[in-house]
Write a protein that holds these residues in place. Structure first.
Motif, mmCIF file in Angstrom:
data_model
loop_
_atom_site.group_PDB
_atom_site.id
_atom_site.type_symbol
_atom_site.label_atom_id
_atom_site.label_comp_id
_atom_site.label_asym_id
_atom_site.label_seq_id
_atom_site.Cartn_x
_atom_site.Cartn_y
_atom_site.Cartn_z
ATOM 1 N N PRO A 112 0.817 -1.221 0.000
ATOM 2 C CA PRO A 112 0.000 0.000 0.000
ATOM 3 C C PRO A 112 0.850 1.269 0.000
ATOM 4 O O PRO A 112 1.993 1.253 0.465
ATOM 5 C CB PRO A 112 -0.813 -0.115 1.284
ATOM 6 C CG PRO A 112 -0.031 -1.036 2.159
ATOM 7 C CD PRO A 112 0.696 -1.974 1.247
ATOM 8 N N PRO A 113 0.292 2.382 -0.532
ATOM 9 C CA PRO A 113 1.002 3.667 -0.446
ATOM 10 C C PRO A 113 1.260 4.027 1.013
ATOM 11 O O PRO A 113 0.431 3.754 1.882
ATOM 12 C CB PRO A 113 0.024 4.665 -1.079
ATOM 13 C CG PRO A 113 -0.953 3.853 -1.838
ATOM 14 C CD PRO A 113 -1.020 2.522 -1.166
ATOM 15 N N GLN A 114 2.414 4.633 1.262
ATOM 16 C CA GLN A 114 2.774 5.029 2.620
ATOM 17 C C GLN A 114 3.239 6.473 2.633
ATOM 18 O O GLN A 114 3.969 6.906 1.737
ATOM 19 C CB GLN A 114 3.891 4.137 3.153
ATOM 20 C CG GLN A 114 3.499 2.687 3.246
ATOM 21 C CD GLN A 114 4.627 1.827 3.777
ATOM 22 O OE1 GLN A 114 5.530 2.317 4.436
ATOM 23 N NE2 GLN A 114 4.565 0.542 3.490
ATOM 24 N N ALA A 115 2.852 7.208 3.659
ATOM 25 C CA ALA A 115 3.257 8.603 3.787
ATOM 26 C C ALA A 115 4.779 8.729 3.867
ATOM 27 O O ALA A 115 5.353 9.710 3.397
ATOM 28 C CB ALA A 115 2.602 9.231 5.017
ATOM 29 N N SER A 116 5.444 7.748 4.412
ATOM 30 C CA SER A 116 6.902 7.792 4.542
ATOM 31 C C SER A 116 7.609 7.526 3.210
ATOM 32 O O SER A 116 8.806 7.764 3.094
ATOM 33 C CB SER A 116 7.371 6.771 5.582
ATOM 34 O OG SER A 116 7.024 5.456 5.164
ATOM 35 N N GLN A 117 6.885 7.046 2.215
ATOM 36 C CA GLN A 117 7.442 6.762 0.882
ATOM 37 C C GLN A 117 6.466 7.305 -0.156
ATOM 38 O O GLN A 117 5.741 6.545 -0.783
ATOM 39 C CB GLN A 117 7.617 5.253 0.718
ATOM 40 C CG GLN A 117 8.442 4.857 -0.460
ATOM 41 C CD GLN A 117 9.902 5.155 -0.235
ATOM 42 O OE1 GLN A 117 10.438 4.962 0.844
ATOM 43 N NE2 GLN A 117 10.552 5.649 -1.245
ATOM 44 N N PRO A 118 6.410 8.655 -0.330
ATOM 45 C CA PRO A 118 5.341 9.270 -1.118
ATOM 46 C C PRO A 118 5.540 9.266 -2.635
ATOM 47 O O PRO A 118 4.871 9.996 -3.345
ATOM 48 C CB PRO A 118 5.308 10.700 -0.585
ATOM 49 C CG PRO A 118 6.723 10.963 -0.193
ATOM 50 C CD PRO A 118 7.242 9.650 0.328
#
Length: 128
Positions: A112-118
């Motif tokens: 899933p998309p992660q805020a830490s890896q935008p």
């Protein structure tokens, strides 16, 4: 053999043996679907036709677009993209990667998309 690599800063997270694909997403504010067709070439990803269902904030339909089956179709003349960089955050939703008419979210290959890896990058690569 050339294929599609996905990752960031040259680090490969996933590889797919494909010649072409469609990248699709819904605009995060307007909720309008966009689609772009790409061909995988040694020089990079070659953008073919693009389609959008409507216009809105920051989504101007090009003057040369034609309306067909409810979507505006157009083409852009861009050099090969190597890499193609995509913003990818939990708030915006995920991209769909469509191969041979079957669409799956990028999460299928990348998690899933992660805020830490935008962000994620896509590029053509030699498959080993």
């Amino acid at each position: 053999m050339i294929g599609l690599c996905m990752g960031l800063a040259g680090v490969v997270w996933s590889q797919l043996l494909v010649d072409d694909f469609t990248l699709a997403w819904n605009h995060s504010i307007e909720k309008v679907r966009w689609e772009e067709d790409y061909r995988v070439a040694p020089s990079g990803l070659l953008l073919g036709e693009a389609r959008v269902k409507g216009s809105g904030a920051g989504m101007e339909i090009p003057d040369d677009a034609r309306l067909h089956d409810g979507s505006w179709h157009y083409q852009r003349q861009l050099p090969p993209l190597q890499p193609l960089r995509l913003g990818r955050t939990p708030q915006a939703g995920d991209y769909h990667l469509c191969i041979d008419g079957r669409c799956l979210v990028l999460s299928h290959w990348l998690g899933p998309p992660q805020a830490s890896q935008p962000a994620v990058e896509m590029w053509s690569c030699e498959l080993g």
